[in-house]
Write a protein that holds these residues in place. Structure first.
Motif, PDB file in Angstrom:
ATOM      1  N   SER A  70       0.847  -1.185   0.000  1.00 19.75           N
ATOM      2  CA  SER A  70       0.000   0.000   0.000  1.00 19.75           C
ATOM      3  C   SER A  70       0.881   1.232   0.000  1.00 19.75           C
ATOM      4  O   SER A  70       1.927   1.246   0.650  1.00 19.75           O
ATOM      5  N   THR A  71       0.450   2.261  -0.727  1.00 27.73           N
ATOM      6  CA  THR A  71       1.197   3.520  -0.688  1.00 27.73           C
ATOM      7  C   THR A  71       0.729   4.389   0.469  1.00 27.73           C
ATOM      8  O   THR A  71       1.215   5.494   0.646  1.00 27.73           O
ATOM      9  N   LEU A  72      -0.227   3.886   1.254  1.00 27.44           N
ATOM     10  CA  LEU A  72      -0.840   4.661   2.340  1.00 27.44           C
ATOM     11  C   LEU A  72      -1.474   5.937   1.798  1.00 27.44           C
ATOM     12  O   LEU A  72      -1.423   6.990   2.425  1.00 27.44           O
ATOM     13  N   CYS A  73      -2.073   5.824   0.605  1.00 25.59           N
ATOM     14  CA  CYS A  73      -2.643   7.012  -0.039  1.00 25.59           C
ATOM     15  C   CYS A  73      -3.895   7.490   0.668  1.00 25.59           C
ATOM     16  O   CYS A  73      -4.311   8.626   0.501  1.00 25.59           O
TER      17      CYS A  73
END
Lengths: 249, 465
Positions: free
Chosen positions: B359-362
């Motif tokens: 996950s890019t933690l967007c």
């Protein structure tokens, strides 16, 4: 927040080494608005890379130094929503239950993202001296969803009379950088960056602007490799290049 | 060496057709959800309410489950508890055998996927018949669902037409949706008439009244739960809610978040078997309450938020990683952001820990979650657990990673060492370009400045004090 007499500038490690011109432009813009700008030489990195990777002790070690060098009462200006978001929302969490909790909260409360400061606090007037240009803008996820300062960047760009803004397809979507994500899951990251870079190319603008250099490093590097013609620029540098500041309100 | 997850993700990325199908479908679902919540204040109020209802239910989980068991029993249902997948499968098999069944009509159930029910039943000579169109497609294709709400979302109608042509060669070929659904319906009707046992999932189990709520759009859920003599419902223990009045806000959150529908075509409220004076409905209803790791999640005050989930799928609909690799890229029953926090907890960090890294933690997931699960924060927590090395030990790799972060932190915690390193990097910036590993595979190397901002600021007279 009212217009302060002086501010502390936290340049971020990425801008420090990969795009200091943007940091310098940001400081000049604020100084030109009649505010004293201090740059604490002891600053390094907000600690976000380690924090996001799950290494909280390591993140704390680095963040603690920033608490030291950013002590005081002035607003702390950060030319990145990502780093500002780390400091504003995650510092209190990171130091919760430690002896540094109080000052972490104090520092967090003083952090202001650069565009947010120019737009909301200074209500800066921008006199566009540049030639007409179409520009695409990219909002980082931190700007859009964490700090809610994406609108500030758009508002600033809209004040430039000769700049017309273009929104690329799937503009709301993450560019795929995500810190260590780009290293740990490079295939997915590249796929996301590739789509993002292509969506910008489809708008046929010569320039992509953002308030976060991390995203631009990712999108710009991908675009260059793919052979797209547009360049990328941090919003601070873009604003500085195109303007002189009228009398602020 | 590439992990299993990375290899799987790569395969998914290479499948352009599936990627396109998923992207188109997700874009559509995003628009539908947005249109379903035109009043953003109302949405935020509903989310607050949804979170409060779920949190309250989880806070009283043991009591609510006992109340649910009592009410369901009063209503004439048989309630069973299953500690894990094996126990749930065994319970289901026993019920089917007791009735001499050889096949089971299945309404859509992700929990049945979680326990691997289809394979288990097939291994015991009992045919599982998926009655949901998407699930039927997946079953015919011998695949697993790629989305928790729309299991066959990675396939386009041409693929479905070809699949049906292979399995029903006597039927005329057609690629339009009406033709395909009509065909599936004809096939299904026969099975509904002949099969005596039905199985379904549960969206919400109401403790106050002993009611099982099941939403669906095809009527297959209603048929699977009413036409057969025996209905077996299976659900995770977290699906219980306290009161009947809690149902309305959760239902509207669920259907609008999932598909943008104000309400599904069918909302089934099941409150027990056929009563003596009634003309239809099953003679026997069983409810299986599955734990399978959930009480372990429940024990952690922060991670407990994972169990708020009402399985709408909005997090995956909005997830840029899911858009690229689809459910099959995750390789788990629950994909997308909810899968990335749930699966490492259900299966253990040592087995599924990498999902927390994917996950890019967007924040897109947390932004749309109807019950405000702070998915990015929970991903961060799981990464912390991994870094602590409590569960994941990749031997050398994790040791090296820890060492590198320690080194990084020592450099960045000291102005003097940071200055030395940045001076070194800016002076030797040609060298720095080479050592960027995976980054530069698809990206031009970043430009390193000749002088750092520290140096420039000083030179330009920006003072330190």
């Amino acid at each position: 927040m009212t217009k302060p007499e002086s501010i502390l500038f936290f340049g971020t490690c990425l801008i420090d080494m990969a795009n200091p011109e943007a940091g310098l432009a940001g400081m000049r813009l604020i100084e030109r608005a009649g505010i004293r700008v201090r740059f604490p030489q002891g600053q390094t990195c907000c600690g976000q890379p380690a924090y996001n990777a799950g290494y909280r002790e390591e993140a704390r070690r680095v963040a603690r130094l920033q608490l030291d060098v950013l002590a005081g009462d002035e607003p702390i200006l950060v030319p990145s929503a990502s780093c500002a978001g780390m400091m504003r929302t995650h510092y209190p969490r990171l130091f919760e239950g430690t002896p540094d909790a109080a000052r972490a909260g104090q520092v967090a409360g003083r952090v202001v993202e650069f565009c947010d400061f120019l737009h909301r606090v200074l209500r800066i007037e921008l006199n566009d001296l540049g030639p007409p240009i179409r520009v695409a803008v990219h909002h980082s996820c931190s700007a859009r969803r964490q700090l809610l300062v994406a609108d500030a960047a758009t508002a600033l760009l809209r004040r430039l009379a000769n700049v017309s803004l273009v929104e690329p397809d799937h503009a709301h979507e993450c560019c795929g950088f995500g810190g260590t994500f780009a290293i740990k899951e490079p295939e997915i990251s590249s796929a996301m960056a590739g789509d993002k870079a292509a969506a910008v190319a489809a708008t046929e603008v010569p320039l992509l602007v953002s308030q976060d250099w991390g995203c631009l490093l990712n999108i710009g590097g991908t675009a260059k490799q793919a052979g797209y013609a547009y360049r990328v620029k941090h919003i601070a540098e873009f604003l500085w290049e195109r303007t002189e500041v009228a009398h602020e309100k | 060496m590439r992990s299993e997850f990375r290899l799987r993700a790569e395969r998914s990325l290479a499948s352009q057709r599936a990627r396109g199908n998923i992207r188109r479908a997700m874009d559509g679902l995003i628009l539908k959800r947005r249109a379903a919540f035109p009043d953003l204040d109302e949405l935020e109020r509903l989310r607050d309410q949804g979170q409060a209802i779920r949190d309250q239910a989880l806070a009283n989980l043991p009591e609510l489950l006992e109340r649910l068991e009592r009410r369901c029993a009063t209503n004439g249902m048989h309630v069973h508890w299953a500690e894990d997948a094996a126990e749930a499968n065994r319970l289901i098999l026993d019920i089917i055998r007791r009735h001499g069944g050889h096949a089971v009509l299945k309404g859509k159930s992700m929990v049945s996927e979680e326990i691997g029910l289809n394979a288990f039943l097939a291994g015991h000579d009992i045919e599982p018949i998926e009655t949901d169109l998407g699930e039927l497609i997946i079953q015919l294709a011998r695949e697993h669902p790629s989305h928790i709400v729309a299991p066959a979302v990675h396939k386009d109608r041409r693929e479905v037409a070809e699949l049906f042509a292979r399995h029903f060669p006597e039927e005329p070929y057609g690629e339009d949706i009406e033709h395909l659904t009509a065909l599936a319906r004809r096939m299904m009707r026969e099975r509904f008439r002949a099969t005596r046992i039905g199985l379904s999932g549960v969206n919400f189990a109401v403790a106050e009244t002993g009611t099982l709520c099941l939403v669906e759009n095809e009527g297959n859920g209603r048929l699977s739960t009413t036409a057969p003599d025996v209905h077996i419902a299976i659900t995770g223990i977290e699906k219980v809610i306290a009161r009947l009045e809690d149902l309305a806000p959760l239902l509207t959150l669920l259907t609008r978040s999932a598909t943008g529908q104000p309400i599904t075509t069918y909302v089934n409220l099941i409150s027990g078997p056929r009563k003596p004076n009634e003309l239809d409905g099953p003679h026997e209803v069983h409810l299986i309450l599955l734990d399978n790791g959930r009480s372990r999640i429940h024990a952690d005050p922060e991670l407990r938020a994972t169990l708020r989930c009402i399985r709408c799928g909005a997090c995956m609909n909005h997830c840029p990683v899911y858009h690229r690799i689809g459910g099959h890229g995750y390789g788990t029953v629950y994909p997308g952001p909810i899968g990335a926090i749930l699966e490492p907890q259900l299966q253990g960090l040592e087995r599924q820990g990498e999902l927390a890294q994917a996950s890019t933690l967007c924040g897109a997931c947390g932004e749309v979650c109807p019950v405000r699960i702070p998915i990015p924060d929970l991903l961060n927590r799981l990464r912390f657990e991994q870094a602590q090395g409590r569960a994941l030990r990749h031997g050398r790799r994790s040791g090296r990673e820890r060492f590198l972060w320690r080194l990084w932190s020592l450099i960045h915690a000291s102005p003097a060492s940071y200055r030395r390193i940045s001076g070194f990097v800016t002076r030797l910036r040609i060298l720095a370009r080479i050592r960027l590993g995976p980054w530069t595979r698809t990206r031009a190397a970043p430009r390193i400045a000749a002088r750092s901002l520290h140096v420039l600021a000083q030179r330009e007279g920006f003072r330190d004090d």
